[in-house]
Design an enzyme around this catalytic site. Sequence first.
Site, PDB file in Angstrom:
ATOM      1  CG  HIS A 225      -0.624  -0.158   2.421  1.00  0.00           C
ATOM      2  ND1 HIS A 225      -0.057  -1.020   3.020  1.00  0.00           N
ATOM      3  CD2 HIS A 225       0.041   1.633   3.542  1.00  0.00           C
ATOM      4  CE1 HIS A 225       0.988  -0.401   4.345  1.00  0.00           C
ATOM      5  NE2 HIS A 225       0.670   0.245   4.448  1.00  0.00           N
ATOM      6  CG  ASP A 227       1.905   5.017   4.549  1.00  0.00           C
ATOM      7  OD1 ASP A 227       0.926   3.485   4.634  1.00  0.00           O
ATOM      8  OD2 ASP A 227       2.963   4.490   5.700  1.00  0.00           O
ATOM      9  CG  HIS A 282       5.392   1.127   2.512  1.00  0.00           C
ATOM     10  ND1 HIS A 282       4.386   2.280   1.713  1.00  0.00           N
ATOM     11  CD2 HIS A 282       4.874   1.049   3.689  1.00  0.00           C
ATOM     12  CE1 HIS A 282       3.521   2.775   3.088  1.00  0.00           C
ATOM     13  NE2 HIS A 282       3.901   2.196   3.953  1.00  0.00           N
ATOM     14  NE  ARG A 292       9.640  -5.378  11.069  1.00  0.00           N
ATOM     15  CZ  ARG A 292       8.123  -4.680  10.572  1.00  0.00           C
ATOM     16  NH1 ARG A 292       6.855  -5.239  10.284  1.00  0.00           N
ATOM     17  NH2 ARG A 292       9.362  -3.577  10.577  1.00  0.00           N
TER      18      ARG A 292
HETATM   19  C1  LIG Z   1      -5.086   8.832   9.311  1.00  0.00           C
HETATM   20  C2  LIG Z   1      -5.083   6.973   8.854  1.00  0.00           C
HETATM   21  C3  LIG Z   1      -3.610   6.857   7.496  1.00  0.00           C
HETATM   22  C4  LIG Z   1      -4.221   5.084   7.884  1.00  0.00           C
HETATM   23  C5  LIG Z   1      -5.804   5.280   7.566  1.00  0.00           C
HETATM   24  C6  LIG Z   1      -5.930   6.825   8.235  1.00  0.00           C
HETATM   25  O1  LIG Z   1      -7.238   6.595   8.723  1.00  0.00           O
HETATM   26  C7  LIG Z   1      -5.707   5.249  10.092  1.00  0.00           C
HETATM   27  C8  LIG Z   1      -4.587   4.348  10.115  1.00  0.00           C
HETATM   28  C9  LIG Z   1      -4.069   4.347   8.687  1.00  0.00           C
HETATM   29  C10 LIG Z   1      -3.799   3.415   8.603  1.00  0.00           C
HETATM   30  C11 LIG Z   1      -2.504   2.772   8.869  1.00  0.00           C
HETATM   31  C12 LIG Z   1      -1.894   1.796   8.251  1.00  0.00           C
HETATM   32  C13 LIG Z   1      -1.505   1.702   6.659  1.00  0.00           C
HETATM   33  C14 LIG Z   1      -2.937   2.360   6.491  1.00  0.00           C
HETATM   34  C15 LIG Z   1      -2.847   2.093   4.970  1.00  0.00           C
HETATM   35  C16 LIG Z   1      -4.731   1.392   6.765  1.00  0.00           C
HETATM   36  O2  LIG Z   1      -4.619   0.775   6.424  1.00  0.00           O
HETATM   37  O3  LIG Z   1      -4.492   2.619   8.321  1.00  0.00           O
HETATM   38  C17 LIG Z   1      -2.968   3.323   7.177  1.00  0.00           C
HETATM   39  C18 LIG Z   1      -3.995   4.331   6.627  1.00  0.00           C
HETATM   40  C19 LIG Z   1      -3.863   5.277   5.311  1.00  0.00           C
HETATM   41  O4  LIG Z   1      -2.044   6.508   5.649  1.00  0.00           O
HETATM   42  O5  LIG Z   1      -4.336   5.297   4.605  1.00  0.00           O
HETATM   43  O1  LIG Z   2       4.753  -2.473   9.977  1.00  0.00           O
HETATM   44  C1  LIG Z   2       5.596  -2.271   9.301  1.00  0.00           C
HETATM   45  O2  LIG Z   2       7.019  -2.377   8.726  1.00  0.00           O
HETATM   46  C2  LIG Z   2       5.207  -1.212   8.088  1.00  0.00           C
HETATM   47  C3  LIG Z   2       3.979  -0.597   8.510  1.00  0.00           C
HETATM   48  C4  LIG Z   2       2.819   0.364   7.761  1.00  0.00           C
HETATM   49  O3  LIG Z   2       3.049   0.705   6.951  1.00  0.00           O
HETATM   50  C5  LIG Z   2       2.258   1.094   8.256  1.00  0.00           C
HETATM   51  O4  LIG Z   2       1.668   1.549  10.065  1.00  0.00           O
HETATM   52  O5  LIG Z   2       1.176   2.212   6.855  1.00  0.00           O
HETATM   53 FE   LIG Z   3       2.186   2.091   5.700  1.00  0.00          FE
END
Ligand SMILES: C=C1C[C@]23C[C@@]1(O)CC[C@H]2[C@@]12CCC[C@@](C)(C(=O)O1)[C@H]2[C@@H]3C(=O)O
Ligand SMILES: O=C(O)CCC(=O)C(=O)O
Ligand SMILES: [Fe+2]
Length: 347
Positions: A225, A227, A282, A292
């Site tokens: 994905h 961010d 990533h 981990r």
């Molecule tokens: C601010 C945010 C980015 C995120 C979605 C969220 O509202 C809160 C969780 C964030 C996260 C963390 C893990 C990876 C990710 C892709 C997910 O599923 O939740 C990211 C979201 C994002 O960056 O789109």
């Molecule tokens: O655990 C990791 O190394 C990646 C975590 C991550 O990509 C995320 O929280 O957005």
């Molecule tokens: Fe991420």
Amino acid sequence: MSSTLSDVFRSHPIHIPLSNPPDFKSLPDSYTWTPKDDLLFSASASDETLPLIDLSDIHVATLVGHACTTWGAFQITNHGVPSRLLDDIEFLTGSLFRLPVQRKLKAARSENGVSGYGVARIASFFNKKMWSEGFTVIGSPLHDFRKLWPSHHLKYCEIIEEYEEHMQKLAAKLMWFALGSLGVEEKDIQWAGPNSDFQGTQAAIQLNHYPKCPEPDRAMGLAAHTDSTLMTILYQNNTAGLQVFRDDVGWVTAPPVPGSLVVNVGDLLHILTNGIFPSVLHRARVNHVRSRFSMAYLWGPPSDVMISPLPKLVDPLQSPLYPSLTWKQYLATKATHFNQSLSIIRN
Ligand SMILES: C=C1C[C@]23C[C@@]1(O)CC[C@H]2[C@@]12CCC[C@@](C)(C(=O)O1)[C@H]2[C@@H]3C(=O)O
Ligand SMILES: O=C(O)CCC(=O)C(=O)O
Ligand SMILES: [Fe+2]
């Protein structure tokens, strides 16, 4: 802040069952990934290394700018975040995930909520399950932490608060190094605030746990994905797992360097730089020896700010690559279109 981001997910609920958590002792079919579950699942791995930048280097802005342009990710040392605080956040994360599952479920994220315990939101885009559990903090964690640790929640809330303060300052510093390398000046970003210190920006903290896995080569910790952030700063414990993707080299592992942090460019910084900095794809792999933990600080702009390509970075003879939008609007797009979001909104 919390109400703003929560609104996004109220209108984009996801249903990922939590009531029957796996025992993480064997790899059932629902957790077994093949290339058809994720096109890049078996893309080649490379032993290239991610740039490692010492933030006290006199050429730091050039190094950060170069890493953002070529990789969209890098590791940093001498970042100023106390190692005691990194130990504290790792301790908090370990304590949280080691709680009995019934206790963790007391703070489960609701279907249309954003904070709390659960699997990553991206799980809804894949047919197979990911070998991980997560906990998202947005705004004050008090309400959730009280359910997890009825008598010790205040201690843990303080750690989160201190971690957020340090990460916010570090993110602002990195942002100026990165943008400064492109000739962007303080006057070019009004929303950085009167002191250009990015006060008023918003963030989420995502704690991740990847238990050890009996068949790591066929499992996925957190699927590929990007961010939705401006920037993400990640602390990982002493166990490798994070990989970043580059079209020309494939998957590259970010090895744990003691005391270092991993930084990656997010979709909003890609937009702000009119595509100059790639938002890096990533993922997290798992292993069969050790569990981990990773702790991500997902940093974005204030809620009312429209993010659009900086005029200075747009060729006057071309239109900007992206339209203006707020973080909240972008998250709503991401909740529907996931990894296609940038190409969907592109002008
Ligand atoms: C601010 C945010 C980015 C995120 C979605 C969220 O509202 C809160 C969780 C964030 C996260 C963390 C893990 C990876 C990710 C892709 C997910 O599923 O939740 C990211 C979201 C994002 O960056 O789109
Ligand atoms: O655990 C990791 O190394 C990646 C975590 C991550 O990509 C995320 O929280 O957005
Ligand atoms: Fe991420």
